[in-house]
Design an enzyme around this catalytic site. Structure first.
Site, mmCIF file in Angstrom:
data_model
loop_
_atom_site.group_PDB
_atom_site.id
_atom_site.type_symbol
_atom_site.label_atom_id
_atom_site.label_comp_id
_atom_site.label_asym_id
_atom_site.label_seq_id
_atom_site.Cartn_x
_atom_site.Cartn_y
_atom_site.Cartn_z
ATOM 1 N N GLY A 488 -20.525 -31.835 -37.353
ATOM 2 C CA GLY A 488 -21.953 -31.721 -37.637
ATOM 3 C C GLY A 488 -22.257 -30.392 -38.288
ATOM 4 O O GLY A 488 -21.361 -29.582 -38.540
ATOM 5 N N GLY A 489 -23.508 -30.181 -38.560
ATOM 6 C CA GLY A 489 -23.921 -28.962 -39.206
ATOM 7 C C GLY A 489 -23.684 -27.727 -38.355
ATOM 8 O O GLY A 489 -23.492 -26.634 -38.861
ATOM 9 N N PHE A 490 -23.692 -27.908 -37.073
ATOM 10 C CA PHE A 490 -23.537 -26.750 -36.215
ATOM 11 C C PHE A 490 -22.087 -26.485 -35.863
ATOM 12 O O PHE A 490 -21.771 -25.459 -35.302
ATOM 13 C CB PHE A 490 -24.343 -26.936 -34.926
ATOM 14 C CG PHE A 490 -25.808 -26.784 -35.148
ATOM 15 C CD1 PHE A 490 -26.356 -25.531 -35.322
ATOM 16 C CD2 PHE A 490 -26.636 -27.881 -35.196
ATOM 17 C CE1 PHE A 490 -27.702 -25.375 -35.540
ATOM 18 C CE2 PHE A 490 -27.987 -27.740 -35.419
ATOM 19 C CZ PHE A 490 -28.524 -26.476 -35.595
ATOM 20 N N VAL A 493 -17.118 -31.269 -33.188
ATOM 21 C CA VAL A 493 -17.290 -31.790 -31.836
ATOM 22 C C VAL A 493 -16.013 -32.496 -31.397
ATOM 23 O O VAL A 493 -15.460 -33.310 -32.136
ATOM 24 C CB VAL A 493 -18.460 -32.791 -31.776
ATOM 25 C CG1 VAL A 493 -18.747 -33.189 -30.338
ATOM 26 C CG2 VAL A 493 -19.703 -32.204 -32.415
ATOM 27 N N LYS A 507 -18.724 -28.932 -28.274
ATOM 28 C CA LYS A 507 -19.171 -28.566 -29.625
ATOM 29 C C LYS A 507 -18.857 -27.099 -29.889
ATOM 30 O O LYS A 507 -19.366 -26.219 -29.202
ATOM 31 C CB LYS A 507 -20.674 -28.824 -29.732
ATOM 32 C CG LYS A 507 -21.269 -28.452 -31.058
ATOM 33 C CD LYS A 507 -22.667 -29.047 -31.240
ATOM 34 C CE LYS A 507 -22.591 -30.377 -31.923
ATOM 35 N NZ LYS A 507 -23.850 -31.067 -32.088
ATOM 36 N N ASP A 621 -34.063 -30.282 -36.916
ATOM 37 C CA ASP A 621 -33.053 -31.077 -37.619
ATOM 38 C C ASP A 621 -33.049 -32.499 -37.063
ATOM 39 O O ASP A 621 -32.010 -33.008 -36.669
ATOM 40 C CB ASP A 621 -31.687 -30.408 -37.476
ATOM 41 C CG ASP A 621 -30.703 -30.905 -38.537
ATOM 42 O OD1 ASP A 621 -31.153 -31.513 -39.526
ATOM 43 O OD2 ASP A 621 -29.491 -30.697 -38.365
#
Ligand SMILES: *[C@@H]1O[C@H](CO)[C@@H](O)[C@H](O)[C@H]1NC(C)=O
Ligand SMILES: *[C@@H]1O[C@H](CO)[C@@H](O)[C@H](O)[C@H]1NC(C)=O
Ligand SMILES: *[C@@H]1O[C@H](CO)[C@@H](O)[C@H](O)[C@H]1NC(C)=O
Ligand SMILES: *[C@@H]1O[C@H](CO)[C@@H](O)[C@H](O)[C@H]1NC(C)=O
Ligand SMILES: *[C@@H]1O[C@H](CO)[C@@H](O)[C@H](O)[C@H]1NC(C)=O
Ligand SMILES: *[C@@H]1O[C@H](CO)[C@@H](O)[C@H](O)[C@H]1NC(C)=O
Ligand SMILES: *[C@@H]1O[C@H](CO)[C@@H](O)[C@H](O)[C@H]1NC(C)=O
Ligand SMILES: *[C@@H]1O[C@H](CO)[C@@H](O)[C@H](O)[C@H]1NC(C)=O
Ligand SMILES: *[C@@H]1O[C@H](CO)[C@@H](O)[C@H](O)[C@H]1NC(C)=O
Ligand SMILES: *[C@@H]1O[C@H](CO)[C@@H](O)[C@H](O)[C@H]1NC(C)=O
Ligand SMILES: *[C@@H]1O[C@H](CO)[C@@H](O)[C@H](O)[C@H]1NC(C)=O
Ligand SMILES: *[C@@H]1O[C@H](CO)[C@@H](O)[C@H](O)[C@H]1NC(C)=O
Length: 794
Positions: A488-490, A493, A507, A621
């Site tokens: 993901g963007g962060f 995972v 994550k 988001d």
């Protein structure tokens, strides 16, 4: 930057809005010859940096009474008093601040009493001067106003004594407990020492807490016990004079004792200007001249002639002996209450551990919050006919998380015509099963889950905050980070299993700003948020520069997999989350009822983030990838609270790169301030997609070829101008659409979406209102037509 993500609320109370007196004289210091100083002289003592001033201030309520106070001198508009010598005993105009023959500074009221705090009275010598230091400390000889705070401490002021709110209702005692009328409603393990200029509070035992604008320079900060009983850090930007709460002690304002009077229940109502309201439980009515208290309609006479009404999520948090009786089962708790003549009801938690608290003599400090995970059973007379209207738990389950629903799977071949024929339009008899049934099923599940927890000898739900994991623990749990389930963007995972067999999603964050203290502060806030529709954070790891979050694992993957099957839109989102099972298994098609429930669950969870817990969490988001589906397609929002760890520019560029621009509100591009309304916009887009089954920006490419095609505008014309709602329905299940059964749901979803997608943030409803619109409890009028909004890609 993080300021932009805060919900700012400014408190303008009466006390904040004293008119500025015309100041005839301003001085840096006062010496003996300047005394006596009379209230009517209109003199003030100004600090060298012109930030603070001290002097007599007339009370707003009565111009003839004065306090001797210190206030922010250079913040225009509403004045905030940071200190008063005599907040509780204002003086008349024949009083004075004077230096006695023995060199003592005194505030003498008309009966000759000294009101200046401090024993013995402030001593200097006749040649001492009275100085207001740059930090707001008034100094005379060895006397310091900093030693006698009222409701506020300023940076560098060491907290030694109790703070009292201006209205005198609440106090912050022993540097650690918030107290109303001797009853504590909040406390910290590590007492506060002082507030630093950077927005950090230094506590005992080396602990610290930081405000959300920690480290931002040129801010005036203060820690104040407000009249609503909450302790907050405020930050004022002197260039705009806007003050903003950047930390608060009590997240759920209704848990502040004394917010409501006896027998009443405090509820959050974010749509109101006053965020709390006091309502009466069934069987009770408002006391005639007291809006905050209730009285029973039929007094309890004979204990054998009583019954209990169930109030979901209600807790009465005050009263005599509130100890947990730890009984075996519900009926034990009930009989304990029945056996006691003074028992007015009991709280019971369905956690399989027998949490049971009897409410004796008085029903005090009641509040409603899903966080209680309990119900209160209110004792009323048998003849009482009121029905309980606190049915939060059941209705929450009914509307957002249906139990045991099976959906049709798409057939092997992806020919839509055949598919449409093959699809069986399941009608949801199961959904109509009474709330009671859902409730008991939920309880059974819950108890099973708790029993499991007990077997493993651990607590699933973190009570005291998130668990800190070591890197080694997580490495083992994820088998050396081998099972990647999403990008993901962060960050990436991984799926893992803890030693207690809990399956987790781990994550690993990247590009996180800020230091350990900030990270810890944010993680604590995230972990404190409990909602059925939020992914639960269990712990974190901050070791060797790593920033890792450990979440509950949500098995069914994200909403986009269901809405936009890969076969239909192959081009998109190459770096998006992967299918947890690793293969492209066909997903069932979500029917209208499920879609509606997802919409409502997500709306409620965002409303909770924005409003209910008065938490300053904007998601920033919201998109189908961040809506995970749990058991029975119960939606759970992920990645909330993370936005604060990122820079705004990062968010914009990241979202562009990831092709999520279609969810971003216009203000992101215009670089306007980001408010909760940005989330409302994103949610509106998700709603339209839930209905249409097509990515908002993809439909443009595949179906239309006009350059300035804008989904919301197109949808608006279909709904309000052409009156052809069916044109925007998902073609996969369009044929299941039975206008008798579904028109109302879908109509509400589309119209709510169009309200959410208004160009101007002010025109969009709040998230709480959005949830109500979806529920159908408020009427939905026709919104304005969304105009063209498209992003410049470069
Ligand atoms: C002080 O200011 C008030 C108005 O703010 C005015 O009415 C009063 O005359 C002033 N007193 C003196 C002594 O200047
Ligand atoms: C108040 O003081 C600060 C710091 O000295 C300064 O930056 C600001 O411009 C001042 N504001 C006003 C309104 O004087
Ligand atoms: C102030 O104190 C001086 C002695 O230090 C005294 O002479 C004078 O009367 C006092 N003034 C008032 C208004 O109390
Ligand atoms: C002066 O202050 C004392 C102590 O606070 C108080 O008891 C007294 O009532 C005050 N006198 C007047 C006239 O306000
Ligand atoms: C101030 O007063 C103190 C004692 O009252 C005395 O010792 C000191 O010399 C005085 N200072 C000045 C500058 O007069
Ligand atoms: C607070 O203390 C720090 C360090 O002692 C100092 O640098 C700073 O100037 C002080 N701030 C104020 C407002 O007094
Ligand atoms: C404070 O508590 C006392 C006894 O516990 C009670 O009699 C009194 O009414 C309470 N006051 C308020 C304002 O609740
Ligand atoms: C429940 O009903 C009572 C009495 O009609 C009312 O005062 C209260 O506001 C209601 N509570 C809720 C949560 O709607
Ligand atoms: C109670 O509320 C009503 C309407 O909201 C208001 O008019 C009234 O003044 C309030 N009464 C009290 C005692 O606060
Ligand atoms: C009810 O409130 C009390 C006091 O704040 C608290 O100790 C207790 O845990 C709460 N009960 C539930 C079920 O949350
Ligand atoms: C409160 O109740 C518990 C259980 O009934 C009892 O053990 C305890 O002694 C009581 N405490 C007080 C202060 O009455
Ligand atoms: C509750 O527990 C008591 C004591 O163990 C037992 O006698 C009773 O049958 C139980 N009731 C229910 C409904 O399980």
């Amino acid at each position: 930057m993080s300021l932009l993500f805060l919900v700012s609320f400014l408190f303008f109370t009466l006390l904040l809005s004293n008119p500025l007196p015309s100041l005839s004289q301003q001085d840096r210091s006062f010496s003996f010859s300047d005394f006596p100083w009379l209230p009517t002289q209109n003199k003030s003592l100004v600090s060298g940096n012109k930030v603070f001033a001290a002097g007599f201030i007339p009370l707003t309520s009565s111009g003839n009474l004065y306090t001797f106070s210190i206030w922010y001198y250079n913040i225009s508009g509403n004045r905030f008093i940071v200190w008063s010598a005599n907040a509780n005993s204002p003086v008349t105009s024949d009083s004075s601040l004077n230096i006695s023959d023995t060199g003592e500074l005194r505030l003498i009221n008309s009966s000759g009493q000294n009101l200046l705090p401090g024993q013995p009275a402030a001593t200097g010598s006749r040649n001492s001067t009275l100085i207001l230091e740059d930090g707001g400390n008034l100094v005379y000889g060895n006397w310091r106003s900093f030693d006698y705070p009222t409701d506020t401490i300023l940076p560098n002021q060491t907290l030694k004594t109790t703070l009292h709110s201006k209205n005198g209702k609440f106090s912050f005692q022993n540097r650690k407990s918030l107290v109303f009328n001797s009853s504590e409603y909040w406390s910290t393990d590590n007492p506060f020492q002082k507030l630093e200029e950077s927005g950090k509070v230094v506590q005992d035992n080396g602990a610290t807490l930081v405000s959300s604008d920690f480290g931002e320079p040129n801010r005036f900060r203060r820690l104040t016990l407000d009249d609503d009983g909450n302790l907050r850090i405020y930050s004022v930007d002197p260039s705009t004079d806007e003050q903003e709460a950047v930390w608060l002690a009590v997240q759920e304002v209704c848990t502040v004792h004394g917010t409501c009077g006896p027998n009443a229940i405090c509820m959050n109502d974010a749509s109101n200007s006053d965020p709390t309201s006091c309502v009466c439980p069934p069987g009770f009515r408002k006391i005639a001249n007291d809006n905050n208290s209730c009285e029973i309609k039929i007094p309890l006479r004979n204990p054998r002639d009583t019954k209990f009404l169930q109030l979901d999520y209600v807790n009465f948090s005050g009263g005599a002996n509130q100890s947990n009786l730890n009984v075996q089962n519900f009926s034990m708790c009930e009989s304990r209450c029945l056996a006691n003549l003074n028992c007015l009801g009991f709280g019971f938690k369905y956690d399989g551990r027998g949490y049971c608290v009897l409410q004796i003599d008085r029903l005090l400090y009641g509040y409603w919050s899903p966080g209680t995970e309990a119900a209160f059973f209110l004792r009323v007379d048998k003849s009482e006919t009121d029905k309980s209207n606190f049915t939060g738990m059941t209705s929450l389950l009914e509307t957002t998380c249906p139990v045991n629903i099976s959906l049709p799977f798409p057939p092997e071949e992806s020919d839509t015509t055949t598919r449409n024929i093959v699809i069986i339009c399941t009608l949801f008899a199961a959904e109509l099963i009474s709330g009671v049934l859902f409730f008991w099923r939920f309880l059974k599940k819950y108890i099973k889950y708790r029993d499991m927890a007990r077997t493993f000898g651990l607590e699933f739900l973190p009570a005291g905050g998130p668990k800190r994991f070591t890197y080694a623990e997580l490495k083992t749990a994820t088998n050396d980070f081998s099972n990647l389930i999403g990008k993901g963007g962060f960050g990436d995972v991984y799926k893992g299993e803890l030693t207690d067999h809990r399956v987790v999603a781990v994550k690993c964050l990247k590009n996180v700003t800020g230091g350990d203290a900030e990270f810890w502060a944010e993680v604590t806030i995230i972990a404190r948020m409990h909602h059925l529709n939020l992914v639960r954070l269990w712990g974190f790891c901050a070791e060797k520069g790593q920033r890792i979050l450990v979440y509950e694992y949500v098995p069914n993957g994200s909403l986009d997999k269901y809405l936009f099957p890969a076969s239909r839109i192959p081009s998109l989102d190459k770096e998006e989350e992967m299918d947890p099972s690793g293969t492209d298994v066909p997903k069932p098609i979500l029917d209208w009822n499920i879609r509606y429930r997802i919409a409502l669950g997500v709306a409620r969870a965002i409303a909770y983030l924005h409003e209910e817990c008065l938490e300053w969490v904007l998601h920033c988001d919201i998109k189908p990838e961040n809506i995970l589906l749990g058991d029975d397609f119960c939606p759970k929002i992920s990645d909330f609270g993370l936005a604060k760890l990122r820079k705004k520019e990062d968010m914009v560029s990241m979202s562009r790169i990831r092709g999520t621009r279609g969810y971003m509100a216009p203000e992101w591009v215009k670089m306007d301030p980001i408010t909760p309304k940005a989330d409302v916009y994103s949610f509106g887009m998700v709603l339209l997609e839930l209905v249409s089954g097509v990515r908002n920006f993809d439909m443009q490419g595949s179906l239309m070829d006009s350059e300035d095609w804008y989904f919301p505008r197109w949808a608006f014309d279909k709904v309000f101008k052409e009156m052809k709602v069916e044109d925007i329905l998902d073609r996969q299940i369009k044929h299941c659409f039975d206008s008798r059964l579904h028109f109302d749901l879908v109509d509400r979803m589309v119209k709510t979406a169009l309200w959410c997608l208004q160009d101007r943030p002010e025109a969009r409803p709040s998230m709480g209102k959005v949830a109500k619109m979806l529920e159908g409890t408020v009427e939905i009028t026709e919104p304005k037509k969304p105009t063209i909004f498209y992003l410049v890609d470069e």
